[in-house]
Design a protein around this motif. Structure first.
Motif, short mmCIF file in Angstrom:
data_model
loop_
_atom_site.label_atom_id
_atom_site.label_comp_id
_atom_site.label_asym_id
_atom_site.label_seq_id
_atom_site.Cartn_x
_atom_site.Cartn_y
_atom_site.Cartn_z
N GLU A 187 31.04 -37.41 48.42
CA GLU A 187 29.72 -36.98 48.87
C GLU A 187 29.73 -35.54 49.37
O GLU A 187 28.73 -35.02 49.85
CB GLU A 187 29.20 -37.92 49.96
CG GLU A 187 29.94 -37.82 51.28
CD GLU A 187 29.46 -38.88 52.26
OE1 GLU A 187 29.53 -38.63 53.47
OE2 GLU A 187 29.00 -39.94 51.81
N THR A 188 30.89 -34.87 49.24
CA THR A 188 30.97 -33.47 49.62
C THR A 188 30.84 -32.61 48.37
O THR A 188 31.58 -32.81 47.42
CB THR A 188 32.32 -33.19 50.31
OG1 THR A 188 32.50 -34.11 51.37
CG2 THR A 188 32.36 -31.79 50.86
N ASP A 189 29.92 -31.67 48.40
CA ASP A 189 29.64 -30.82 47.24
C ASP A 189 30.90 -30.06 46.84
O ASP A 189 31.52 -29.37 47.63
CB ASP A 189 28.54 -29.83 47.62
CG ASP A 189 28.10 -28.97 46.44
OD1 ASP A 189 28.67 -29.14 45.35
OD2 ASP A 189 27.19 -28.16 46.63
N ARG A 190 31.29 -30.24 45.59
CA ARG A 190 32.49 -29.62 45.10
C ARG A 190 32.41 -28.11 45.09
O ARG A 190 33.42 -27.41 45.20
CB ARG A 190 32.74 -30.11 43.68
CG ARG A 190 34.14 -29.94 43.36
CD ARG A 190 34.55 -30.19 42.00
NE ARG A 190 35.93 -29.73 41.98
CZ ARG A 190 36.86 -30.26 41.24
NH1 ARG A 190 36.56 -31.24 40.48
NH2 ARG A 190 38.06 -29.79 41.28
N SER A 191 31.21 -27.60 44.93
CA SER A 191 31.09 -26.15 44.86
C SER A 191 31.42 -25.49 46.20
O SER A 191 31.58 -24.28 46.25
CB SER A 191 29.69 -25.75 44.38
OG SER A 191 28.71 -26.35 45.17
N LEU A 192 31.53 -26.28 47.29
CA LEU A 192 31.94 -25.68 48.56
C LEU A 192 33.33 -25.07 48.43
O LEU A 192 33.57 -23.95 48.88
CB LEU A 192 31.95 -26.74 49.66
CG LEU A 192 30.60 -27.30 50.10
CD1 LEU A 192 30.80 -28.35 51.17
CD2 LEU A 192 29.72 -26.18 50.62
N SER B 93 23.43 -24.61 44.30
CA SER B 93 23.24 -25.46 45.48
C SER B 93 23.43 -24.66 46.76
O SER B 93 23.40 -25.22 47.84
CB SER B 93 24.25 -26.60 45.44
OG SER B 93 25.56 -26.07 45.51
N ALA B 95 25.86 -23.88 48.32
CA ALA B 95 27.23 -24.17 48.77
C ALA B 95 27.53 -23.55 50.13
O ALA B 95 28.60 -22.99 50.34
CB ALA B 95 28.25 -23.70 47.72
#
Lengths: 289, 356
Positions: A187-192, B93, B95
């Motif tokens: 549930e953590t955005d990979r793009s982070l 998004s 990010a």
């Protein structure tokens, strides 16, 4: 309800008032029901524990008979070296197993969530999660066979004891940690992580500054879960433990066979208070700021 | 239009040569060539599966091409990992790091680059001012609106002073009211920083409005590159004409000096080179002309009328079966009613011959 009944026979003009009355009666009835249900639920949950704690302060020799207030069983507990040693050993095993489980399960969960559809991913996921569905008897027996075979081949582990229990509990705990960590990462955005690397972070730095802080709650929850599982387990421990590796639940079981004394109640009370204190600390740490 | 069609790149910043990328059996980039100049606002326009996002991720370093070269200032950067590239990206998004304040988000890259604390603080403050978010530094991302998040993401990239900023659908997550304003702000920021902006979008209006140059991508190849006006007025292919929306594309056969389109039931006379496969006709270049016959006219029946403010859009079913979109300007009087037969006419210079 009964006081609303006369209203129903009254004139049309008062019908509205009657209805309000009836509804009011219904609310209080429901309120009373909810309150009773709640009390029953709490009693169901807390009464056994409350009784245990109460009897810990009983002077009587029989664990379930009240004989006046006394602290003698706490004193006896403190003097019972076997029990105290088993308790301390259990805590050490639980802490070690939970830490190992977080390390192994954390990495496994990360691989499952982030490494894409690598070869053997499905098999890996199934194997990591196997202890969740396998009966503990099977897990315990298979680990016993493994330890015996390993000792025959390599001489390690020399016999069975606290170390083998720790390893077995770490295996069980790792399954839970992997599931929790994988869910959190999913549930953590990979793009982070990509954004971090885009801004100059090496993969290691991105992991340390972005991924780790974000999964930290899952790791902490996984550690506590694995710790509790280890403290709790008697089945797997019975298989893989040896003479020097008796855990607290195993000791309690053998006491049950030899005849209980209220020391057990005292021990239970200490555990309840300890757990309560830990939970209070956790709640304090996690409270929304 | 006075400016040359190709605002030819004086200083090429980024050059893609025969970039190829395959995902399984799908060809995402098919020997793609592209050149982006320093300081220009460049748009990669295409539908889903056109390869535009893959190209952006290859420039950022998140994907490696299977073949081809990617030159930044003349040096091949294919082997360079994303953290070493002097290129920054704004994610669709955004990010934003949820566990950090806005100021820490913006300072993240500076901290990785070991910029001193004092300098980082002043650059973060300047970046916040630049995007109009003074005083928001202590907030957490979840306390921001969509537009504010977008600005923070922009500030976080621009604070690194990249020569090339990649923007993945920068206006995609904003609501309609905010898009136009944010678009103008993006252009102003691009001019102020002097960085080259490369934007990926599927929205042709956005690309035409914001970019200095637009590349239309189709199936992993560049279908056409040019200024917005050039690709709008002179689409190079049926695909571009259709993708830019609105243009009527009519099939037929070229003859010397003319183009016969049976599906339109019309003859196009004008500058028709040999090998013309189809012609494009923009809706606003067609007018209702009662009684018009001959070359560059067509007859049909109005199927639908849609009022759009300064004009009305007519769908006219032609005698040959094709449907033509016609923009009927308000100053030309009331549009014909639905079901009415109409005659249409256009000037010879309105015809765009499409070679492919």
């Amino acid at each position: 309800m009964t006081h609303a009944r006369p209203g129903a026979t009254m004139t049309h003009a008062r019908h509205g008032a009657t209805r309000t009355h009836a509804r009011h009666g219904a609310t209080t009835t429901r309120g009373r029901f909810v309150r009773i249900a709640m009390l029953a639920g709490f009693a169901f949950l807390w009464l056994p524990i409350g009784l245990l704690v109460a009897y810990a302060f009983s002077a009587d020799r029989i664990p379930f008979q009240w004989g006046g207030f006394s602290l003698r069983w706490f004193a006896a507990l403190a003097a019972n070296e076997r029990l105290v040693e088993a308790a301390l050993r259990s805590l050490r095993i639980a802490a070690g197993a939970a830490t190992l489980a977080v390390a192994l399960g954390g990495v496994a969960g990360w691989a499952l969530a982030r490494f894409g559809p690598f070869r053997g991913r499905a098999a890996f996921g199934a194997l990591i999660g196997a202890p969740l569905v396998l009966p503990e008897v099977v897990t315990g027996l298979s680990l016993l066979l493994l330890f015996v075979a390993l000792e025959g081949l390599t001489g390690w582990p020399a016999g069975r004891g606290a170390t083998t229990v720790l390893l077995a509990h770490a295996t069980l705990g790792a399954a839970f940690v992997a599931v929790v960590v994988q869910a959190r990462l999913a549930e953590t955005d990979r793009s982070l992580e990509e954004a971090a690397m885009d801004l100059g972070a090496t993969p290691l730095a991105a992991f340390r500054t972005i991924t780790l802080p974000l999964v930290a709650p899952a790791l902490a929850a996984g550690w506590l879960l694995a710790f509790t599982l280890s403290l709790d387990d008697v089945v797997i421990a019975s298989f893989v433990s040896g003479p020097a590796g008796t855990t607290l639940p195993m000791e309690l079981f053998s006491m049950l066979r030899r005849g209980l004394t209220p020391e057990v109640n005292a021990l239970g009370a200490v555990v309840v208070l300890g757990v309560g204190a830990v939970l209070a600390v956790v709640a304090l740490l996690l409270r929304p700021r | 239009m006075g400016a040359p069609l190709q605002a030819a790149a004086p200083a090429s910043l980024l050059r893609a040569q025969a970039l190829t990328k395959r995902f399984g059996t799908t060809l995402a980039l098919d020997a793609l060539d592209l050149e982006i100049a320093a300081g220009e606002f460049f748009a990669l326009l295409g539908g889903s599966g056109s390869g535009k996002s893959t190209l952006l991720r290859i420039i950022a370093g998140f994907e490696a091409p299977d073949a081809g070269r990617l030159l930044l200032d003349g040096h091949d950067i294919v082997a360079m990992p994303p953290w070493a590239r002097p290129v920054n990206m704004m994610f669709q998004s955004y990010a934003l790091f949820p566990h950090m304040s806005v100021a820490d988000n913006i300072a993240y890259g500076l901290r990785r680059a070991r910029v001193s604390r004092a300098e980082a603080a002043s650059r973060v403050a300047a970046a916040l001012t630049m995007v109009g978010l003074e005083g928001f530094g202590a907030r957490r991302p979840h306390q921001l609106s969509g537009g504010q998040k977008q600005r923070v993401a922009l500030a976080r990239s621009l604070v690194m002073r990249p020569r090339l900023l990649l923007l993945d659908e920068p206006l995609g997550a904003l609501d309609a009211g905010l898009r136009e304003r944010t678009g103008f702000e993006l252009r102003a920021l691009q001019r102020a920083t002097g960085a080259a902006f490369v934007m990926v979008t599927h929205d042709q209006e956005e690309a035409l409005a914001l970019a200095d140059r637009v590349a239309v991508l189709d199936a992993g190849r560049v279908a056409q590159v040019g200024t917005p006006r050039a690709i709008y007025e002179r689409p190079a292919s049926r695909f571009v004409a259709r993708f830019l929306g609105a243009a009527n594309v009519l099939e037929g056969r070229a003859a010397p000096g003319r183009f016969d389109s049976p599906e339109a039931g019309a003859c196009f006379a004008g500058d028709i080179p040999d090998g013309t496969a189809a012609v494009a006709l923009r809706p606003e270049r067609i007018r209702v002309a009662p009684g018009a016959t001959g070359m560059n006219t067509a007859a049909g029946v109005v199927e639908e009328v849609a009022f759009r403010g300064d004009d009305s859009l007519l769908l006219v079913r032609l005698a040959g079966g094709a449907t033509l979109r016609v923009a009927h300007a308000e100053e030309d009087g009331a549009p014909p009613a639905r079901g009415a037969p109409v005659s249409l006419a256009w000037e010879a210079d309105a015809i765009v011959a499409l070679p492919a």
